[in-house]
Structure formats: C-alpha cells, structure tokens
Design a protein around this motif. Sequence first.
Motif, short mmCIF file in Angstrom:
data_model
loop_
_atom_site.label_atom_id
_atom_site.label_comp_id
_atom_site.label_asym_id
_atom_site.label_seq_id
_atom_site.Cartn_x
_atom_site.Cartn_y
_atom_site.Cartn_z
N GLY A 62 25.38 -58.78 29.81
CA GLY A 62 26.64 -58.78 30.55
C GLY A 62 27.77 -58.16 29.74
O GLY A 62 27.60 -57.70 28.61
N MET A 63 28.92 -58.17 30.37
CA MET A 63 30.14 -57.68 29.72
C MET A 63 30.56 -58.70 28.67
O MET A 63 30.35 -59.90 28.84
CB MET A 63 31.25 -57.50 30.75
CG MET A 63 30.94 -56.48 31.83
SD MET A 63 30.79 -54.81 31.20
CE MET A 63 32.50 -54.42 30.88
N PRO A 64 31.18 -58.25 27.59
CA PRO A 64 31.59 -59.21 26.56
C PRO A 64 32.72 -60.10 27.08
O PRO A 64 33.58 -59.67 27.83
CB PRO A 64 32.08 -58.32 25.41
CG PRO A 64 32.45 -57.04 26.06
CD PRO A 64 31.55 -56.89 27.25
N ASN A 65 32.66 -61.35 26.67
CA ASN A 65 33.72 -62.31 26.96
C ASN A 65 34.07 -62.99 25.64
O ASN A 65 33.59 -62.59 24.58
CB ASN A 65 33.29 -63.30 28.04
CG ASN A 65 32.04 -64.07 27.66
OD1 ASN A 65 31.72 -64.23 26.49
ND2 ASN A 65 31.31 -64.55 28.65
N GLN A 66 34.88 -64.01 25.67
CA GLN A 66 35.32 -64.67 24.43
C GLN A 66 34.14 -65.28 23.68
O GLN A 66 34.07 -65.20 22.46
CB GLN A 66 36.37 -65.75 24.73
CG GLN A 66 37.03 -66.29 23.47
CD GLN A 66 37.77 -65.21 22.70
OE1 GLN A 66 38.54 -64.44 23.26
NE2 GLN A 66 37.54 -65.13 21.40
N ILE A 67 33.17 -65.84 24.41
CA ILE A 67 31.99 -66.44 23.76
C ILE A 67 31.19 -65.36 23.03
O ILE A 67 30.79 -65.53 21.88
CB ILE A 67 31.12 -67.18 24.79
CG1 ILE A 67 31.89 -68.37 25.37
CG2 ILE A 67 29.81 -67.64 24.17
CD1 ILE A 67 31.25 -69.02 26.58
N ALA A 68 30.96 -64.23 23.71
CA ALA A 68 30.22 -63.12 23.09
C ALA A 68 30.98 -62.58 21.89
O ALA A 68 30.40 -62.36 20.83
CB ALA A 68 29.99 -62.01 24.11
N ASN A 69 32.27 -62.36 22.06
CA ASN A 69 33.07 -61.81 20.96
C ASN A 69 33.08 -62.73 19.75
O ASN A 69 33.01 -62.26 18.61
CB ASN A 69 34.49 -61.51 21.44
CG ASN A 69 34.53 -60.34 22.39
OD1 ASN A 69 33.69 -59.44 22.34
ND2 ASN A 69 35.51 -60.34 23.28
#
Length: 95
Positions: A62-69
């Motif tokens: 998926g697109m990056p979000n705060q958790i991914a970042n």
Amino acid sequence: MNKYQCFITVQNIDFIIDDLESFVHKWGKWIDEAPLKITSNLMFTSFDNNQILVKMNNFWVGMPNQIANDAFKKASKLAIVKKYDQKVVDYGKAC
C-alpha cells in the motif's frame, strides 16, 4: 489499461557493517516488531577488509502512512546508511 491498482512502497537501504552477528540480531528484533504489512530481505557481500555490504529491501503493501514511515525510519537506524531509496510502485504495472 488495468482497472485494478495495487501500490507497494519499496525501501532500499545499503549499509556497510563490520559485525554481522550484531546487525542480524538488530534486524531480527526490528522485523519481529514491524507491522505485518512489511516484508524484508537481506543480501550480504563481504570484502577483504572485514567489512560487509548489507542490502536491505523492505516492502510495504500500500501507500506509505505514519505506521509505515515509522517502521522504515527504524530500519534506517540499524547501522550507518551508505545509500537510501524509497519509492511507491504500482505492482500491477511492475508485473
């Protein structure tokens, strides 16, 4: 034209290390604590001067979000970064 899109965020990090055991231990702890949407793999190349190049490839569905970042940021702190790249790709177009 593909009407379905599946985005993947790809993080590529190169590290130069001299203690493989310590690095793998840190990576194992990081991936154990990382969200399940992250997949990671490592490739190693050793040099005559006892240094090791570690190529880490991390994938987020998926697109990056705060958790991914946050997870990507932690990955980049496992050792001194030699090279860093992060991008979003449309998996459907990559295949």
